[in-house]
Design a protein around this motif. Structure first.
Motif: not given
Length: 151
Positions: A77-103
């Motif tokens: 994890c790389d932190f860019l800004k402070q986050v505080f109690f009761d903040e609403s966040l969106r956690i975005n996810v993507k598969m960046a690359s796929v190997g033989t049995s990994s991703g």
């Protein structure tokens, strides 16, 4: 951005098509009201599982007859800004690359202003439940990820 897995920030950020909302709970903060530095990893887990369910893969691994499962091999994890109690966040996810049995999965957390507050990446590996060894993705499993790349 300083994360070495992000080459061009605006392109990287635009490639996310799946996200889940989270609200920072009081129990997830330190005595200063900041998000504890361990909590993003639980957010990543929640988002990753929802993403894999969205792709239609999670049910296969959870079925009792399945001989395969997915484990996390590394996570950062790389932190860019402070986050505080009761903040609403969106956690975005993507598969960046796929190997033989990994991703390689990437994460981007944004706040209510749509500003990036932290990013992350991690490797998942599909393994055999009995042997613990890597189990190659089937063509069907790969197709779930490939379809994500071309959206």
């Amino acid at each position: 951005m300083r994360a070495n897995y992000i080459t061009e920030a605006s392109t990287w950020a635009s490639e996310f098509s799946f996200s889940v909302p989270v609200t920072v709970r009081f129990s997830e903060t330190d005595m200063f009201g900041h998000l504890n530095n361990t909590v993003p990893f639980t957010y990543f887990e929640f988002a990753r599982i929802e993403y894999l369910k969205h792709l239609g893969l999670m049910n296969n691994w959870l079925h009792e007859s399945s001989e395969k499962m997915v484990v996390v091999a590394d996570l950062q994890c790389d932190f860019l800004k402070q986050v505080f109690f009761d903040e609403s966040l969106r956690i975005n996810v993507k598969m960046a690359s796929v190997g033989t049995s990994s991703g390689d999965i990437h994460y981007m957390a944004t706040d209510a202003k749509d500003e990036i507050v932290f990013t992350g990446r991690g490797s998942i590996v599909q393994i055999n439940k009995v042997t613990g060894k890597g189990e190659p993705w089937t063509e069907e499993e790969k197709s779930f990820f490939v379809n994500e790349f071309v959206k």
